[in-house]
Design a protein around this motif. Structure first.
Motif, PDB file in Angstrom:
ATOM      1  N   ASP A 299       0.975  -1.129  -0.184  1.00 14.67           N
ATOM      2  CA  ASP A 299      -0.046   0.013  -0.005  1.00 14.67           C
ATOM      3  C   ASP A 299       0.812   1.344   0.219  1.00 14.67           C
ATOM      4  O   ASP A 299       0.462   2.419   0.175  1.00 14.67           O
ATOM      5  CB  ASP A 299      -0.863   0.078   1.124  1.00 14.67           C
TER       6      ASP A 299
ATOM      7  N   LYS B 271      -4.766   4.325  -0.630  1.00 17.12           N
ATOM      8  CA  LYS B 271      -5.721   4.100   0.186  1.00 17.12           C
ATOM      9  C   LYS B 271      -7.121   3.562  -0.537  1.00 17.12           C
ATOM     10  O   LYS B 271      -7.417   4.161  -1.406  1.00 17.12           O
ATOM     11  CB  LYS B 271      -6.315   5.514   0.870  1.00 17.12           C
TER      12      LYS B 271
ATOM     13  N   GLY C 124     -16.435   0.029   5.354  1.00 18.23           N
ATOM     14  CA  GLY C 124     -15.219  -0.272   5.931  1.00 18.23           C
ATOM     15  C   GLY C 124     -15.348  -1.320   7.236  1.00 18.23           C
ATOM     16  O   GLY C 124     -15.938  -0.437   7.893  1.00 18.23           O
TER      17      GLY C 124
ATOM     18  N   LYS D 132      -3.737  -8.606   5.787  1.00 16.18           N
ATOM     19  CA  LYS D 132      -3.643  -7.428   4.689  1.00 16.18           C
ATOM     20  C   LYS D 132      -5.117  -7.188   4.328  1.00 16.18           C
ATOM     21  O   LYS D 132      -6.210  -8.273   4.454  1.00 16.18           O
ATOM     22  CB  LYS D 132      -2.970  -8.071   3.379  1.00 16.18           C
ATOM     23  N   PRO D 133      -5.519  -6.156   3.616  1.00 19.28           N
ATOM     24  CA  PRO D 133      -6.888  -5.880   3.480  1.00 19.28           C
ATOM     25  C   PRO D 133      -7.457  -6.728   2.473  1.00 19.28           C
ATOM     26  O   PRO D 133      -6.694  -7.068   1.611  1.00 19.28           O
ATOM     27  CB  PRO D 133      -6.697  -4.244   3.197  1.00 19.28           C
TER      28      PRO D 133
ATOM     29  N   LEU E  56     -10.478  -5.017   7.109  1.00 17.81           N
ATOM     30  CA  LEU E  56      -9.216  -4.600   7.496  1.00 17.81           C
ATOM     31  C   LEU E  56      -8.691  -5.142   8.505  1.00 17.81           C
ATOM     32  O   LEU E  56      -9.369  -5.802   9.330  1.00 17.81           O
ATOM     33  CB  LEU E  56      -9.175  -2.864   7.800  1.00 17.81           C
TER      34      LEU E  56
ATOM     35  N   PHE F 290      -2.970   0.460   8.177  1.00 20.00           N
ATOM     36  CA  PHE F 290      -4.410   0.357   7.968  1.00 20.00           C
ATOM     37  C   PHE F 290      -5.303   0.981   8.142  1.00 20.00           C
ATOM     38  O   PHE F 290      -6.829   1.050   7.576  1.00 20.00           O
ATOM     39  CB  PHE F 290      -4.497  -1.349   8.261  1.00 20.00           C
TER      40      PHE F 290
ATOM     41  N   HIS G 108      -7.141   3.380   5.472  1.00 20.74           N
ATOM     42  CA  HIS G 108      -7.925   2.900   4.343  1.00 20.74           C
ATOM     43  C   HIS G 108      -9.257   3.230   4.797  1.00 20.74           C
ATOM     44  O   HIS G 108     -10.247   2.892   4.142  1.00 20.74           O
ATOM     45  CB  HIS G 108      -7.721   1.230   4.180  1.00 20.74           C
TER      46      HIS G 108
END
Length: 395
Positions: free
Chosen positions: A28, A157, A163, A195-196, A214, A231, A234
């Protein structure tokens, strides 16, 4: 001799292989060197002007990731072409070609000094990150100027409608798997998600809503503890926050204090506020997960009213845990994210959750649409007034 023995011992010592997630991790943020082209020299005898140096341009592409960018540009260098010198055949020197790089949608570009050069939030959007030098002309003594050269950081992002926010092992990945076609890693231990993950909620009328899962936060995430800022950033570009909490609470380790369901919501609120206060203004919804556990209904009955009036409930907490402002939840949903079809239904259904998320996004989108319409009307009125004024002057 001792030093030599240590060197030989280190060389023969077997190294641990990299873990799989480190080999194919989610990128990222990357740093690259960009250099624009220099301007060509002018020709004083004939007043010739040198060609403009090429720019370094980033172009947003929604089908790319930063991993793809690294594969395509392994040297992490992007250099544009210099402008041509003015000559007898070309009084106006030809400009240098631009150097372009395709980057993912959602990238922000920063210099090493922290200056934000711009953001790329839509496919096809372009951003010049290094400008070519102007060619030689009478004002600069017919000497071409060098182009900009610097290192820049591409900071990605994720752009998602929803989210997922929560402490580790709250059931975020399980929920994402239940409502979408995403297949995140799921296990019964904390920090399963490293990881996302982004999934798409599909509806019968072909509507699609994106949801980002996330990695779990911990206390002190706003100070970059755990995976912290990496994170939390994001969450900034999501339209709706979906908090997922375990009805039984959370305990990071035996050395840490156990937090009940209400504690986790208050602490998540505090972490989001400490990272960026604007996040508290986002629309939000909370899911109380694992309602199939023993005594879950009694615990839910004890906390649901306090969650509805969170601004009053936080007064019972010490000042260091108490957020200045609280999230305003549009809905509180009890749920069993991991529930089979042959089991008796407990709490809300997955279809109900999908439907509510869709309606909440639509409801909160209406004020933004209204603001845009008002701005368009004002702009139209302003332009009409200017045209009328110009017409009067011409007459």
């Amino acid at each position: 001799m001792v030093w030599l023995n240590r060197v030989l011992l280190y060389a023969t010592k077997p190294k641990k292989p990299l873990r799989a997630y480190k080999k194919t991790g989610f990128l990222d943020s990357i740093r690259i060197y960009v250099k624009a082209g220099a301007g060509g020299h002018g020709l004083p005898k004939f007043g010739g002007i040198g060609g403009q140096g090429g720019n370094v341009v980033m172009i947003a592409d929604e089908n790319l990731s930063l991993n793809d960018v690294v594969k395509q540009h392994k040297t992490k260098r992007l250099v544009a072409v210099n402008g041509k010198n003015s000559s007898h055949n070309f009084i106006l020197g030809p400009p240098g070609a631009d150097a372009t790089m395709q980057v993912p949608v959602g990238v922000s570009v920063y210099t090493d000094e922290g200056k934000n050069l711009g953001e790329l939030n839509e496919a096809g959007q372009q951003l010049i990150v290094a400008r070519g030098g102007p060619g030689g002309h009478p004002k600069n003594g017919f000497l071409g100027v060098i182009g900009q050269a610097r290192s820049v950081r591409l900071d990605l992002k994720l752009i998602a409608d929803i989210g997922l926010v929560g402490f580790p092992n709250a059931g975020k990945s399980t929920l994402l798997k239940a409502v979408s076609h995403a297949r995140p890693k799921i296990a019964s231990y904390p920090f399963t998600t490293i990881k996302p993950n982004v999934g798409q909620l599909m509806y019968k009328d072909l509507r699609q809503i994106s949801m980002a899962d996330l990695p779990g936060l911990i206390e002190g995430a706003h100070m970059n503890k755990g995976m912290g800022h990496r994170f939390l950033k994001h969450v900034e570009r999501t339209k709706l926050l979906l908090l997922v909490v375990d009805i039984n609470g959370f305990q990071l380790s035996p050395q840490h204090e156990h937090r009940n369901c209400l504690d986790t919501i208050v602490l998540l609120n505090k972490e989001l506020e400490m990272y960026k206060k604007d996040l508290i203004d986002k629309p939000s919804m909370v899911i109380i997960n694992k309602m199939d556990s023993e005594g879950a209904q009694e615990k839910y009955n004890q906390v649901v009213d306090k969650i509805r009036h969170l601004d009053e409930a936080i007064m019972d907490y010490p000042e260091e845990f108490r957020p200045e402002r609280t999230l305003k939840f549009d809905e509180i949903v009890p749920l069993v994210a991991k529930q089979r079809d042959d089991e008796p239904k407990i709490g809300a259904s997955i279809e109900y959750v999908k439907d509510r998320l869709r309606k909440l996004l639509d409801v909160h989108a209406l004020p933004d649409q209204g603001k845009q319409i008002d701005e368009d009307v004002k702009l139209k009125s302003k332009l009409e007034g200017e045209l009328v004024e110009r017409a009067r002057k011409l007459v």
